[in-house]
Motif scaffolding. Sequence first.
Motif, short mmCIF file in Angstrom:
data_model
loop_
_atom_site.label_atom_id
_atom_site.label_comp_id
_atom_site.label_asym_id
_atom_site.label_seq_id
_atom_site.Cartn_x
_atom_site.Cartn_y
_atom_site.Cartn_z
N PRO A 132 0.83 -1.22 0.00
CA PRO A 132 0.00 0.00 0.00
C PRO A 132 0.86 1.26 0.00
O PRO A 132 1.77 1.40 0.83
CB PRO A 132 -0.81 -0.13 1.29
N LYS A 133 0.60 2.13 -0.97
CA LYS A 133 1.28 3.43 -1.08
C LYS A 133 2.79 3.29 -1.30
O LYS A 133 3.54 4.27 -1.08
CB LYS A 133 1.02 4.29 0.16
N GLY A 134 3.25 2.10 -1.72
CA GLY A 134 4.68 1.90 -1.96
C GLY A 134 5.07 2.27 -3.40
O GLY A 134 4.30 2.86 -4.15
N THR A 135 6.28 1.87 -3.78
CA THR A 135 6.80 2.23 -5.11
C THR A 135 6.02 1.53 -6.23
O THR A 135 5.69 2.15 -7.24
CB THR A 135 8.28 1.86 -5.22
N THR A 136 5.72 0.24 -6.05
CA THR A 136 4.96 -0.49 -7.08
C THR A 136 3.57 0.10 -7.23
O THR A 136 3.06 0.26 -8.34
CB THR A 136 4.86 -1.99 -6.70
#
Length: 273
Positions: free
Chosen positions: A236-240
Motif C-alpha cells: 500500500p502506497k509503496g513504489t509499485t
Amino acid sequence: MMVKLAGTLVLVGAGKMGGAMLEGWLKGGADPARIVALDPAPPAEVKAMLERHGVRLNPDVAGITDAEVVVVAVKPQLMEDVLPGVAGLKSARPLILSVAAGKTIASFERHFGSDAAVIRTIPNTPAAVGRGITAMAANGNVSPAQLALARTLLEAVGEVVTVETEAMIDAVTAVSGSGPAYVFYLTECLAAAGEKQGLSKELAMQLARATVAGAGELMRQSGIEAATLRQNVTSPKGTTYEALQVLMAEDGMQPLFDKAIAAATRRSRELAS
C-alpha cells in the motif's frame, strides 16, 4: 510425453519450428525410422540432428505409402509451392497438422481433399525452448485418436489448448502467436525508462531482461493468478503502487492492449487464405 507412431510422420519444413518439434519428438521416444523430413535446405544444426538420429531427409515422396501424419511447418508464402508435391500422400488418409500461420483449414482441404483430417494450429516462438503454447482447431474429419496424436506431438514444444471453432484462431494469433513480441517490447520500454532515471544502458537492459524472464517463470511455476502475483508485490502506497497508478489508469495499458489485440486479430483475418 511418449510419442508412438504407427505409420510414417512426414515433416514438411525442417526450419526453426520444425526442428524444435522434431527434437521434442525424438526426446519423447519417437522412432526415428518412422520420421521423414522434407526440406531443401535445413539449418546446419537440424541437418546434424537428422544425421545423428538417422532420420531420412528428402526421400522420394512416392515411396511413402503409410503416412500417418503430415506436419506442415513451412512459411505461409511457400505453401502453394510445397503442398502439391506432398498431396499424393493423401491416399494413406493421414492427419494433416499445420503449424503455419495464416493458412485456413479450407486451404489444406483444397490440396488433400474435403474428406481430409486437418488440424490448424498456432504455436509461438517460445516453442524453440520448449516453453511455447499452441492452440489447435480441427475439422470434422479428425478422429479422437488423431486429435490425441496431435496433442502429443504439439506437447513436445509446450502447452496445448483447443479452440472450439477455427474462427477463434485469429484472436489466438493476436494474443499468443504475436504475444512474445509484445513482451520483448515491454522489456525494451522497461529498460529505456530505467535509463531515463540514470541507469546505464547495459544495466537497465540486464535488469529488465532478468525481471521479465523471472516474473514469467514465477508465474508459470507457481500457477498463481497473474492478478494475485501483482497484488502480492504491491505494498500500500509503496513504489509499485505508485507505478501501477499510472499503468492501470483509464488511459493506461489496458486500452492500449485492447487496441493492439484488436488490430492484430483484424490483420490475421485479412491474411487468412
